[in-house]
Design an enzyme around this catalytic site. Structure first.
Site, mmCIF file in Angstrom:
data_model
loop_
_atom_site.group_PDB
_atom_site.id
_atom_site.type_symbol
_atom_site.label_atom_id
_atom_site.label_comp_id
_atom_site.label_asym_id
_atom_site.label_seq_id
_atom_site.Cartn_x
_atom_site.Cartn_y
_atom_site.Cartn_z
ATOM 1 N N ARG A 1 0.836 -1.337 -0.020
ATOM 2 C CA ARG A 1 -0.007 0.013 0.061
ATOM 3 C C ARG A 1 1.018 1.313 0.173
ATOM 4 O O ARG A 1 0.588 2.377 -0.844
ATOM 5 C CB ARG A 1 -0.973 -0.071 1.244
ATOM 6 C CG ARG A 1 -1.765 1.231 1.017
ATOM 7 C CD ARG A 1 -2.943 1.468 2.235
ATOM 8 N NE ARG A 1 -3.045 0.565 3.240
ATOM 9 C CZ ARG A 1 -2.662 0.586 4.359
ATOM 10 N NH1 ARG A 1 -1.633 1.343 5.048
ATOM 11 N NH2 ARG A 1 -2.849 -0.687 5.196
ATOM 12 N N TYR B 1 -13.793 19.911 -14.534
ATOM 13 C CA TYR B 1 -14.034 18.426 -14.883
ATOM 14 C C TYR B 1 -15.107 18.121 -13.766
ATOM 15 O O TYR B 1 -15.218 18.332 -12.678
ATOM 16 C CB TYR B 1 -12.789 17.578 -14.607
ATOM 17 C CG TYR B 1 -13.283 16.120 -14.367
ATOM 18 C CD1 TYR B 1 -13.492 15.373 -15.700
ATOM 19 C CD2 TYR B 1 -13.051 15.443 -13.352
ATOM 20 C CE1 TYR B 1 -13.710 14.068 -15.699
ATOM 21 C CE2 TYR B 1 -13.390 14.033 -13.383
ATOM 22 C CZ TYR B 1 -13.804 13.415 -14.671
ATOM 23 O OH TYR B 1 -14.176 11.985 -14.380
ATOM 24 N N ASP C 1 -4.445 21.085 -12.190
ATOM 25 C CA ASP C 1 -4.975 19.658 -12.890
ATOM 26 C C ASP C 1 -4.371 19.919 -14.416
ATOM 27 O O ASP C 1 -4.792 20.860 -15.340
ATOM 28 C CB ASP C 1 -6.530 19.648 -12.957
ATOM 29 C CG ASP C 1 -7.018 18.270 -13.569
ATOM 30 O OD1 ASP C 1 -6.323 17.936 -14.292
ATOM 31 O OD2 ASP C 1 -8.321 17.943 -13.373
ATOM 32 N N LYS D 1 -5.600 9.314 -18.714
ATOM 33 C CA LYS D 1 -5.892 9.974 -20.270
ATOM 34 C C LYS D 1 -4.471 9.821 -20.752
ATOM 35 O O LYS D 1 -4.006 8.850 -21.131
ATOM 36 C CB LYS D 1 -6.256 11.433 -19.836
ATOM 37 C CG LYS D 1 -7.461 11.426 -18.770
ATOM 38 C CD LYS D 1 -8.849 10.803 -19.301
ATOM 39 C CE LYS D 1 -9.755 10.941 -17.999
ATOM 40 N NZ LYS D 1 -10.001 11.993 -17.255
HETATM 41 C C1 LIG Z 1 -10.407 12.248 -16.085
HETATM 42 C C2 LIG Z 1 -10.206 13.441 -15.454
HETATM 43 C C3 LIG Z 1 -9.912 13.611 -14.013
HETATM 44 C C4 LIG Z 1 -10.602 12.368 -13.036
HETATM 45 O O1 LIG Z 1 -9.373 11.264 -13.289
HETATM 46 P P1 LIG Z 1 -10.006 9.806 -13.095
HETATM 47 O O2 LIG Z 1 -8.700 8.996 -13.558
HETATM 48 O O3 LIG Z 1 -11.159 9.637 -14.257
HETATM 49 O O4 LIG Z 1 -10.290 9.769 -11.811
HETATM 50 C C5 LIG Z 1 -9.759 14.971 -13.407
HETATM 51 N N1 LIG Z 1 -9.364 15.912 -14.215
HETATM 52 C C6 LIG Z 1 -9.560 15.880 -15.459
HETATM 53 C C7 LIG Z 1 -9.281 17.144 -16.348
HETATM 54 C C8 LIG Z 1 -10.146 14.666 -16.305
HETATM 55 O O5 LIG Z 1 -10.301 14.595 -17.412
#
Ligand SMILES: *Cc1c(COP(=O)(O)O)cnc(C)c1O
Length: 379
Positions: free
Chosen positions: A46, A98, A170, A195
């Protein structure tokens, strides 16, 4: 080292046991100790795992950061940052976020006494109006999802520094290939690794990258105590995906540019959102802080109601109708009913997330096939 070399090598040495070139999948939950506490730096997976550790070093290197922490999802990474806060603290964030970030802020952390200000960040100076003695964190996303607004990271960082507030960015939409927020003054970079970093639509993962040792210790404590850490198989898949990040991003940008240009003059397109156009409201900032403009494009369809938008969204042959983005395959998404369903309509309308909006994640297929598909779907 330059970006492509880091994507392939950072954090990865030939395996000490066998010389394996690729970091092995250390599929173990626990590690042998010669006597209590006498171990090789690994106790329980973990907290630490060698495959994940190699990945975290690589992720940190790509953001020019000292430390990296991998989480079992992007939301897990966001959750860990929010757990730095205490009741009474305030957060300033954007009004075009998001959907999952909006949801965790309003539906989870608001209940723990944290106050959020969702503000227009097209002008970074707006932030100043909301700063007070309780402000502990500024959370920004740029380019924003799905309307591709650009936030001036350097200007927000200056305001954050002057007021002793943490700035988290982000960076999912840009990827570290296009933009490095830490170089522009951010304290924490967050990624949905799911992504572009993973890049093959086969893993859900998140990450935080940062420089400050004290902050790293606090975040590592949360990471280990709360336990949203990814397993070795997923860590391996992302290490593998990262090796082509620079090649994929080049192709995403090139295909994105051609498709944006095609759509800009298309009679069915009322409005197009892509930061590479000189008439994008913050094109100059995009040019200053990004190395290229990426493969994310949103379009509002001319004269299309919800039914017509659904019909078009369902008529693609190469693009797949699906949530998510950043994989090698092209995807199309209807934000109102899919990724942004958790944002109230009044909030969505304010920023242009309307019923007739479609978001494209342009993949790395041959662009001629993508253009052909758009032509037939929009005919
Ligand atoms: C997909 C996404 C998230 C969340 O990420 P997960 O891996 O789906 O939990 C946060 N911010 C943006 C801009 C995203 O596209």
């Amino acid at each position: 080292m330059k970006f492509g070399t880091k994507a392939i090598h950072a954090g990865q040495e030939p395996d000490p046991a066998t010389g394996a070139i690729m970091t092995p999948i250390y599929q173990t939950s626990t590690y042998w100790q010669k006597s209590p506490g006498d171990n090789k730096g690994f106790e329980y997976s973990r907290g630490t795992n060698p495959t994940r550790k190699a990945l975290e070093s690589c992720l940190a290197a790509l953001e020019n950061a000292k430390h990296g922490l991998a989480f079992s999802s992007g939301m897990g990474a966001t959750d860990a940052v929010m757990k730095l806060l205490s009741p009474g603290d305030e957060v300033i964030t954007g009004d075009d976020l998001y959907g999952g970030s909006y949801r965790i802020f309003t539906k989870i952390f608001s209940n723990y006494g944290i106050k959020f200000h969702f503000i227009d960040l097209n002008d970074a100076q707006n932030v100043k109006k909301y700063v007070n003695e309780n402000t502990k964190l500024i959370w920004i996303e740029t380019p924003t999802n799905p309307t591709m607004q650009i936030v001036d990271i350097e200007s927000v960082a200056a305001i954050a520094k002057a007021n002793n507030i943490l700035l988290a960015v982000d960076n999912t939409f840009a990827s570290p290939y296009l933009q490095n927020p830490i170089d522009l003054g951010a304290d924490i970079v967050m990624h949905s690794v799911t992504k572009y970093l993973g890049g093959h639509s086969d893993v859900v993962m998140g990450a935080l990258m940062l420089n400050d040792d004290e902050l790293y210790k606090r975040l590592w404590f949360i990471y280990n105590a709360c336990g949203a850490t990814p397993g070795p198989m997923d860590s391996f898949l992302v290490l593998r995906g990262l090796k082509t990040l620079h090649l994929r991003m080049k192709a995403h940008c090139e295909n994105g540019r051609q498709i944006a240009q095609f759509l800009k003059t298309h009679p069915r397109v009322e409005k197009i959102y892509w930061p590479g156009f000189t008439d994008h409201p913050n094109h100059d900032i995009a040019k200053k802080q990004m190395r290229d403009f990426g493969g994310m494009i949103s379009i509002a369809l001319k004269g299309a109601d919800l039914n017509e938008t659904f019909r078009i969204a369902s008529s693609f042959k190469v693009f797949s109708l699906a949530e998510s983005l950043g994989g090698v395959e092209s995807l199309i998404n209807h934000p109102v009913s899919m990724t942004h369903g958790s944002i109230p309509k009044a909030e969505r309308d304010k920023v242009g997330v309307t019923d007739n909006l479609l978001r494209l994640s342009v993949g790395v297929e041959d662009v001629e096939d993508l253009l052909e598909d758009l032509k037939q779907a929009l005919a």
